[in-house]
Design a protein around this motif. Structure first.
Motif, PDB file in Angstrom:
ATOM      1  N   ILE A   1     -21.933  18.343  13.008  1.00  0.00           N
ATOM      2  CA  ILE A   1     -20.746  17.494  13.003  1.00  0.00           C
ATOM      3  C   ILE A   1     -20.121  17.477  11.617  1.00  0.00           C
ATOM      4  O   ILE A   1     -20.821  17.414  10.604  1.00  0.00           O
ATOM      5  CB  ILE A   1     -21.096  16.054  13.450  1.00  0.00           C
ATOM      6  N   HIS A   2     -18.801  17.581  11.577  1.00  0.00           N
ATOM      7  CA  HIS A   2     -18.058  17.486  10.316  1.00  0.00           C
ATOM      8  C   HIS A   2     -17.151  16.269  10.406  1.00  0.00           C
ATOM      9  O   HIS A   2     -16.300  16.178  11.296  1.00  0.00           O
ATOM     10  CB  HIS A   2     -17.233  18.739  10.074  1.00  0.00           C
ATOM     11  N   PHE A   3     -17.317  15.328   9.495  1.00  0.00           N
ATOM     12  CA  PHE A   3     -16.586  14.063   9.550  1.00  0.00           C
ATOM     13  C   PHE A   3     -15.584  13.958   8.419  1.00  0.00           C
ATOM     14  O   PHE A   3     -15.910  14.220   7.260  1.00  0.00           O
ATOM     15  CB  PHE A   3     -17.564  12.886   9.481  1.00  0.00           C
ATOM     16  N   GLU A   4     -14.366  13.579   8.773  1.00  0.00           N
ATOM     17  CA  GLU A   4     -13.310  13.343   7.792  1.00  0.00           C
ATOM     18  C   GLU A   4     -12.972  11.854   7.785  1.00  0.00           C
ATOM     19  O   GLU A   4     -12.518  11.321   8.802  1.00  0.00           O
ATOM     20  CB  GLU A   4     -12.059  14.148   8.134  1.00  0.00           C
ATOM     21  N   PRO A   5     -13.195  11.151   6.662  1.00  0.00           N
ATOM     22  CA  PRO A   5     -12.878   9.713   6.613  1.00  0.00           C
ATOM     23  C   PRO A   5     -11.395   9.457   6.862  1.00  0.00           C
ATOM     24  O   PRO A   5     -10.533  10.281   6.513  1.00  0.00           O
ATOM     25  CB  PRO A   5     -13.274   9.304   5.193  1.00  0.00           C
ATOM     26  N   LEU A   6     -11.109   8.320   7.482  1.00  0.00           N
ATOM     27  CA  LEU A   6      -9.726   7.920   7.734  1.00  0.00           C
ATOM     28  C   LEU A   6      -9.260   6.934   6.671  1.00  0.00           C
ATOM     29  O   LEU A   6     -10.040   6.113   6.193  1.00  0.00           O
ATOM     30  CB  LEU A   6      -9.603   7.271   9.112  1.00  0.00           C
ATOM     31  N   VAL A   7      -7.993   7.038   6.311  1.00  0.00           N
ATOM     32  CA  VAL A   7      -7.391   6.130   5.329  1.00  0.00           C
ATOM     33  C   VAL A   7      -6.254   5.387   6.015  1.00  0.00           C
ATOM     34  O   VAL A   7      -5.482   5.968   6.773  1.00  0.00           O
ATOM     35  CB  VAL A   7      -6.851   6.909   4.109  1.00  0.00           C
ATOM     36  N   SER A   8      -6.151   4.095   5.762  1.00  0.00           N
ATOM     37  CA  SER A   8      -5.103   3.285   6.378  1.00  0.00           C
ATOM     38  C   SER A   8      -3.727   3.717   5.887  1.00  0.00           C
ATOM     39  O   SER A   8      -3.456   3.739   4.685  1.00  0.00           O
ATOM     40  CB  SER A   8      -5.320   1.800   6.057  1.00  0.00           C
ATOM     41  N   GLN A   9      -2.861   4.069   6.832  1.00  0.00           N
ATOM     42  CA  GLN A   9      -1.482   4.400   6.489  1.00  0.00           C
ATOM     43  C   GLN A   9      -0.635   3.151   6.282  1.00  0.00           C
ATOM     44  O   GLN A   9       0.381   3.190   5.593  1.00  0.00           O
ATOM     45  CB  GLN A   9      -0.865   5.255   7.613  1.00  0.00           C
TER      46      GLN A   9
END
Length: 341
Positions: A263-271
């Motif tokens: 699994i490759h995870f990309e953190p999310l940032v609040s827009q």
């Protein structure tokens, strides 16, 4: 020379004052992100300049002088007001929609992460059977906690029988500790997970925490979206920040437990942290252009540019004012001499 004020002068003056006054207020709000308290002074200066240019354009048009340079200066100054106005109006009218879209995307992200992790775990059954068991398990856990029929009642027993048919294994009927049916629900869920999977303790804990987080935030977000517009605007950013923090934590944990090869995870940032900033308003409007965005755009054009267009269209040169006192139109009087033939 004396100039008499006409009804057209009064109408254009009042219209210009009204439009530019509204533009001044929106410009003040729209520039606060950049200039802070100084935005009030900047907005006032820009608005006064626009009023002065409207007056000069009207006079130039009446006197028949070229207006190109004045129009150019007006458009240049009004462009700054237009940018600030768009930011203020777009943020005001679209803020709730922006928050709503972000919350729904977070909901989808939790479900996608949950499905992604579950697809990487090792199960004793094929994919379709595993998915059916998982659905039945979630229904059973919710049924056990149902306030109207807590515990392992008729509906819960029917779900257990379905799970036993799918797994070809016996499910033990556990009992609650006191009246803690939430705990009973969790223990029944763990039992079924153990029946269908060959998971390590870390994988089992990750799966459970991820399932619980997805359910929790789905409910919180749905409840929030049912509130009034004002309440949504006040509470949304806090929910977004909190949910994204847990999402990123679980995603990073999944990558550590399952490994980078699975699994490759990309953190999310609040827009939505960018809401209120000029760049965000234009970027969001371009990406999501539709009727609402068009209305806001048209409103900003109306505030800043329509008055100069009206002045140019309705104002005609006043020949009486231009020619008053000219020696070339002095009327000659006297007797007409007819020559003798």
């Amino acid at each position: 020379m004396n100039k008499k004020t006409t009804p057209a002068d009064l109408f254009l003056g009042i219209l210009a004052l009204l439009l530019i006054s509204v533009s001044f207020y929106q410009t003040w709000l729209g520039l606060q992100q950049i200039f802070g308290p100084a935005s009030l002074v900047i907005a006032l200066v820009l608005s006064l300049l626009l009023l002065f240019l409207c007056w000069m354009l009207r006079n130039a048009k009446l006197e028949g002088r070229p207006t190109g340079s004045l129009v150019g200066i007006y458009v240049f100054i009004a462009s700054f007001c237009f940018i600030a106005n768009f930011n203020a109006l777009y943020t005001r009218f679209m803020k709730t929609d922006i928050y709503t879209d972000e919350l729904r995307e977070i909901n989808k992200s939790f479900m996608a992460l949950e499905n992604n992790v579950e697809s990487k775990l090792s199960y004793k059954y094929n994919k379709i059977t595993t998915q059916n068991i998982e659905i039945k398990k979630k229904q059973l856990m919710e049924q056990i906690k149902d306030p109207g029929n807590k515990g392992i009642g008729t509906r819960a027993q029917a779900l257990i029988k379905d799970i036993e048919k799918l797994t070809d294994q016996k499910v033990d009927l556990l009992t609650p500790v006191g009246n803690d049916y939430a705990d009973l629900s969790e223990r029944m869920g763990h039992q079924i997970d153990n029946m269908i999977s060959d998971l390590s303790p870390e994988e089992r804990a990750l799966k459970t925490d991820l399932n619980n987080a997805a359910l929790k935030w789905n409910k919180k977000i749905q409840d929030l979206l049912l509130l009034s517009k004002k309440e949504k605007d006040e509470l949304s950013q806090g929910v977004i920040d909190e949910s994204l923090a847990e999402y990123n934590k679980l995603g990073s944990r999944a990558q550590n437990v399952l490994g980078n090869d699975k699994i490759h995870f990309e953190p999310l940032v609040s827009q939505t942290q960018e809401v209120g900033k000029i760049g965000f308003a234009f970027e969001h409007a371009i990406k999501n252009f539709g009727m609402y965005q068009f209305v806001v755009l048209a409103g900003c054009i109306l505030l800043d540019f329509v008055i100069v267009i009206i002045i140019l269209l309705v104002t005609n040169p006043d020949n009486n004012r231009n020619n008053r006192g000219s020696v070339f139109i002095t009327k000659r009087s006297g007797n007409t001499l007819i020559p003798n033939k």
